[in-house]
Write a protein that holds these residues in place. Structure first.
Motif, PDB file in Angstrom:
ATOM      1  N   THR A 189      63.260  32.836  70.750  1.00  0.00           N
ATOM      2  CA  THR A 189      63.860  33.979  71.511  1.00  0.00           C
ATOM      3  C   THR A 189      65.421  33.757  71.554  1.00  0.00           C
ATOM      4  O   THR A 189      65.831  35.061  71.263  1.00  0.00           O
ATOM      5  CB  THR A 189      63.342  33.769  73.048  1.00  0.00           C
ATOM      6  OG1 THR A 189      61.865  33.812  73.089  1.00  0.00           O
ATOM      7  CG2 THR A 189      63.766  34.898  73.875  1.00  0.00           C
TER       8      THR A 189
ATOM      9  N   GLN B 180      53.055  42.814  68.711  1.00  0.00           N
ATOM     10  CA  GLN B 180      53.267  41.575  69.488  1.00  0.00           C
ATOM     11  C   GLN B 180      54.353  40.627  68.923  1.00  0.00           C
ATOM     12  O   GLN B 180      54.000  40.431  67.650  1.00  0.00           O
ATOM     13  CB  GLN B 180      52.085  41.040  70.247  1.00  0.00           C
ATOM     14  CG  GLN B 180      51.101  41.838  71.175  1.00  0.00           C
ATOM     15  CD  GLN B 180      50.099  42.786  70.380  1.00  0.00           C
ATOM     16  OE1 GLN B 180      50.254  43.045  69.178  1.00  0.00           O
ATOM     17  NE2 GLN B 180      49.042  42.480  70.760  1.00  0.00           N
ATOM     18  N   SER B 181      55.101  40.169  69.647  1.00  0.00           N
ATOM     19  CA  SER B 181      56.041  38.902  69.135  1.00  0.00           C
ATOM     20  C   SER B 181      55.574  37.749  69.911  1.00  0.00           C
ATOM     21  O   SER B 181      56.102  37.152  70.636  1.00  0.00           O
ATOM     22  CB  SER B 181      57.318  39.126  69.674  1.00  0.00           C
ATOM     23  OG  SER B 181      57.988  40.560  69.073  1.00  0.00           O
TER      24      SER B 181
ATOM     25  N   THR C  43      57.529  34.403  71.322  1.00  0.00           N
ATOM     26  CA  THR C  43      58.960  34.870  71.879  1.00  0.00           C
ATOM     27  C   THR C  43      58.820  35.784  72.922  1.00  0.00           C
ATOM     28  O   THR C  43      57.646  36.161  73.391  1.00  0.00           O
ATOM     29  CB  THR C  43      59.810  35.816  70.883  1.00  0.00           C
ATOM     30  OG1 THR C  43      59.058  36.700  70.469  1.00  0.00           O
ATOM     31  CG2 THR C  43      59.923  34.948  69.422  1.00  0.00           C
TER      32      THR C  43
ATOM     33  N   PRO D  21      60.255  39.132  73.843  1.00  0.00           N
ATOM     34  CA  PRO D  21      61.049  40.201  73.291  1.00  0.00           C
ATOM     35  C   PRO D  21      61.838  41.088  74.392  1.00  0.00           C
ATOM     36  O   PRO D  21      62.803  41.387  74.110  1.00  0.00           O
ATOM     37  CB  PRO D  21      59.882  41.278  72.694  1.00  0.00           C
ATOM     38  CG  PRO D  21      58.587  41.107  73.483  1.00  0.00           C
ATOM     39  CD  PRO D  21      58.769  39.470  73.821  1.00  0.00           C
TER      40      PRO D  21
ATOM     41  N   GLN E  94      53.635  43.514  75.071  1.00  0.00           N
ATOM     42  CA  GLN E  94      53.809  42.543  74.381  1.00  0.00           C
ATOM     43  C   GLN E  94      52.320  41.549  74.929  1.00  0.00           C
ATOM     44  O   GLN E  94      52.098  40.737  73.848  1.00  0.00           O
ATOM     45  CB  GLN E  94      54.812  41.546  74.884  1.00  0.00           C
ATOM     46  CG  GLN E  94      54.808  40.109  74.673  1.00  0.00           C
ATOM     47  CD  GLN E  94      54.995  39.515  73.276  1.00  0.00           C
ATOM     48  OE1 GLN E  94      55.394  40.448  72.726  1.00  0.00           O
ATOM     49  NE2 GLN E  94      55.059  38.325  73.096  1.00  0.00           N
TER      50      GLN E  94
ATOM     51  N   GLY F 161      51.829  40.041  63.331  1.00  0.00           N
ATOM     52  CA  GLY F 161      52.415  39.157  64.539  1.00  0.00           C
ATOM     53  C   GLY F 161      51.891  37.900  64.358  1.00  0.00           C
ATOM     54  O   GLY F 161      52.326  36.966  65.039  1.00  0.00           O
TER      55      GLY F 161
ATOM     56  N   GLY G 240      57.739  44.557  64.699  1.00  0.00           N
ATOM     57  CA  GLY G 240      57.726  43.486  65.743  1.00  0.00           C
ATOM     58  C   GLY G 240      58.794  42.487  65.529  1.00  0.00           C
ATOM     59  O   GLY G 240      59.013  41.937  64.468  1.00  0.00           O
ATOM     60  N   LEU G 241      59.503  42.286  66.651  1.00  0.00           N
ATOM     61  CA  LEU G 241      60.699  41.324  66.782  1.00  0.00           C
ATOM     62  C   LEU G 241      60.490  39.881  65.790  1.00  0.00           C
ATOM     63  O   LEU G 241      61.109  39.418  65.169  1.00  0.00           O
ATOM     64  CB  LEU G 241      61.174  40.882  68.155  1.00  0.00           C
ATOM     65  CG  LEU G 241      62.177  41.909  68.330  1.00  0.00           C
ATOM     66  CD1 LEU G 241      62.725  41.482  69.987  1.00  0.00           C
ATOM     67  CD2 LEU G 241      63.609  41.775  67.772  1.00  0.00           C
ATOM     68  N   ARG G 242      59.251  39.277  66.338  1.00  0.00           N
ATOM     69  CA  ARG G 242      58.993  38.089  65.693  1.00  0.00           C
ATOM     70  C   ARG G 242      58.451  38.076  64.269  1.00  0.00           C
ATOM     71  O   ARG G 242      59.125  37.144  63.349  1.00  0.00           O
ATOM     72  CB  ARG G 242      57.909  37.322  66.510  1.00  0.00           C
ATOM     73  CG  ARG G 242      57.566  35.980  66.281  1.00  0.00           C
ATOM     74  CD  ARG G 242      58.476  34.920  66.530  1.00  0.00           C
ATOM     75  NE  ARG G 242      58.323  33.429  66.794  1.00  0.00           N
ATOM     76  CZ  ARG G 242      58.293  32.983  65.273  1.00  0.00           C
ATOM     77  NH1 ARG G 242      58.547  33.598  64.044  1.00  0.00           N
ATOM     78  NH2 ARG G 242      57.957  31.563  65.167  1.00  0.00           N
ATOM     79  N   HIS G 243      57.412  38.630  63.762  1.00  0.00           N
ATOM     80  CA  HIS G 243      57.113  38.752  62.646  1.00  0.00           C
ATOM     81  C   HIS G 243      58.042  39.298  61.303  1.00  0.00           C
ATOM     82  O   HIS G 243      57.779  38.952  60.181  1.00  0.00           O
ATOM     83  CB  HIS G 243      55.688  38.893  62.577  1.00  0.00           C
ATOM     84  CG  HIS G 243      55.424  40.512  62.290  1.00  0.00           C
ATOM     85  ND1 HIS G 243      55.799  41.481  63.413  1.00  0.00           N
ATOM     86  CD2 HIS G 243      55.335  41.607  61.219  1.00  0.00           C
ATOM     87  CE1 HIS G 243      55.703  42.745  63.004  1.00  0.00           C
ATOM     88  NE2 HIS G 243      55.585  42.766  61.727  1.00  0.00           N
TER      89      HIS G 243
END
Length: 551
Positions: A26, A88-89, A92, A94, A252, A267, A479-482
């Motif tokens: 994060t 979905q992240s 983390t 988001p 999320q 994700g 998605g922020l994470r993937h």
């Protein structure tokens, strides 16, 4: 859509899972909001499946740096009123990343307010001189990256020529009076304004770099966004921002995900392993029938056993507490550029209700429609590694199939974990020339001061800056994470953790399923034998591209 009827009142809260152990990923993503590096660095973080792009602008003097472009892109994509559904992240938070983007934008706006005053006082009143200086700096930026040394020399010569013109004007003019004074002032005033702007930008740059450093060092630097707290009922902008953040958090924790073919479950990462137990349902006693049961009965027993994974006969650490959830998986195209979440009466605050999940588990096992998966997820390495084991149970005719698949999402790209480096240059000592010393350079050079000062008046018109300066185009579905995840197989211990999780999960799933079958009068000899074979095969687990079917 599922979000049309979302209730943002305090009475309709979605029970959220704890965020412990998710700080590293994060904060690494959040640190991008404070960075002052070139915007094109985001291209280095492109993965095999997800590629960001930088849309160039019309004027290089208005181009954003990485922090400015990242903050703007993330805010619009994740909080925009007409935004598409998000992925979905996992691993983390988001909302925390978005809050840091808002905080960084607020700091820059405070700086730009002061810079706008400087531009009005020393630029607008002396516009002809300002335009001359800006034309020179624009020429330098245009040819700064040229491989032709003569072009680079031309930019430097142009700047020196203007400097010489300023000196000539200060010494001798062919006329006098008001216009002589104004002519001198219009060439000197922008330089004075530049000196004031340099002090303003230097102090802000130190603050931004301190926040960047603190986030990556594990510090508890918080994001201050007072604009998201309504002070009175008529403050609609703050209320809308608060609701957008609440909607982001609710989405999320949605229990619906999307399978994009070779890209895997968005994700969760690509599917690297698959183990299937499929045997015929035969009564244990001849002449008797099997006691009726459904897929949900088997899934529920597996669910109860998976929640006990953290317990073991030996006190050796072992598994942390896993997240065990029921997922509804929807298929989408490999190159789909958007997703659509399910809606209707069976969805509440992005959560598909339990009775609908049970119906999908029992009835939608063949043909069109979404599918049910039971997932056990481990968030490790402070959120840098997300291991997900998915279990699906199907009954077709007289065959029961239990499939266990492994998904792994690796750490965020190393670009986001890079700490700020001091701007220094190594020079020789004047006397002991054989020795060197690191000389501290200003955080903001001359070109950067001009860029920030020119952008400042346009801060209140972001679409204008996007058009003339350029912007980051985020990969979709976003998605922020993937979007910026690397493969875990390049990290020895992360790869070990992913493969070690497969064996115990597989054995727990098989044991729970066989127990249900035995209780319902099924001959479990074949299932037990097949389970032993799979238990042996899984010990040779190795990462493969299972979704490509080339293993």
């Amino acid at each position: 859509m599922a979000d049309d009827g979302f209730d943002f009142s305090p009475g309709a809260q979605v029970p959220l899972q704890g965020s412990a152990g998710q700080t590293a990923a994060t904060q690494a993503l959040a640190s991008a909001a404070y960075r002052d590096s070139p915007v094109t660095e985001i291209l280095n973080a492109n993965s095999e499946w997800h590629k960001s792009a930088v849309k160039p602008g019309k004027l290089s003097l208005l181009e954003p740096n990485l922090g400015e472009a990242f903050s703007r892109a993330v805010q619009v994509r994740m909080l925009g009123g007409a935004r598409k559904a998000l992925i979905q992240s996992f691993g983390t938070e988001p909302q925390t990343v978005v809050e840091h983007c808002l905080a960084a934008t607020r700091i820059r706006k405070e700086r730009d307010t002061r810079l706008t005053g400087v531009m009005a006082l020393f630029g607008l009143l002396f516009l002809p001189g300002l335009l001359i200086w800006l034309a020179v700096f624009q020429l330098r930026r245009t040819i700064a990256g040229s491989k032709d040394k003569r072009a680079g020399a031309l930019g430097t010569a142009a700047l020196l020529a203007v400097g010489g013109l300023v000196l000539l004007v200060l010494v001798k003019l062919p006329f006098d009076g008001f216009w002589a004074i104004y002519l001198r002032a219009m060439l000197v005033a922008p330089v004075v304004g530049w000196l004031l702007a340099k002090r303003i930008t230097e102090s802000t740059a130190k603050d931004m770099r301190a926040r960047w450093e603190a986030l990556l060092s594990g510090g508890g630097v918080g994001a201050k966004i007072p604009e998201a707290v309504p002070r009175d009922p008529n403050e609609s902008a703050a209320e809308q921002l608060r609701q957008s953040l609440a909607k982001l958090t609710a989405e999320q924790y949605s229990n619906s995900v999307f399978y994009a073919g070779p890209k895997g479950i968005l994700g969760m990462g690509t599917r690297w392993g698959s183990w299937q137990l499929a045997e015929e349902l035969v009564p244990r006693e001849a002449g008797k029938e099997i006691h009726g049961f459904r897929s949900w009965d088997v899934v529920r027993a597996i669910h109860d056993q998976l929640r006990m994974l953290e317990r073991g006969p030996l006190h050796t650490g072992g598994f942390p507490k896993p997240s065990v959830r029921h997922w509804v998986v929807a298929p989408i195209g490999e190159n789909a550029d958007e997703v659509s979440r399910p809606g209707g009466q069976d969805v509440d605050a992005f959560q598909i209700k339990g009775h609908e999940i049970q119906r999908i588990c029992n009835e939608q096992q063949f043909g069109a429609g979404n599918r049910h998966y039971l997932g056990v997820q481990f968030t490790l390495w402070d959120g840098q590694l997300v291991i997900t084991m998915l279990i699906t149970v199907t009954v077709l005719h007289e065959t029961l199939r239990i499939e266990v698949t492994g998904h792994a999402l690796g750490p965020v790209h190393s670009l986001f974990t890079t700490k700020p480096k001091p701007k220094t240059v190594t020079v020789s000592k004047p006397v002991r020339f054989w020795e060197t010393v690191d000389k501290q350079q200003p955080l903001v050079d001359a070109n950067e001061v001009v860029r920030l000062a020119v952008r400042a008046p346009f801060t209140w018109f972001p679409p204008v800056l996007d058009y003339f300066g350029g912007k980051i185009v985020l990969p979709e579905p976003f998605g922020l994470r993937h979007a910026w995840a690397e493969k875990p197989w390049r990290h020895r211990f992360m790869a070990d953790d992913a493969m070690r999780a497969a064996t115990p999960v597989l054995r727990v799933v098989h044991a729970a399923a066989i127990r249900v079958l035995d209780d319902h009068g099924v001959d479990t000899d074949r299932f037990s034998n097949r389970s032993l074979v799979l238990s042996g095969l899984v010990q040779d687990a190795a990462p493969r591209k299972a979704d490509v079917y080339d293993a």
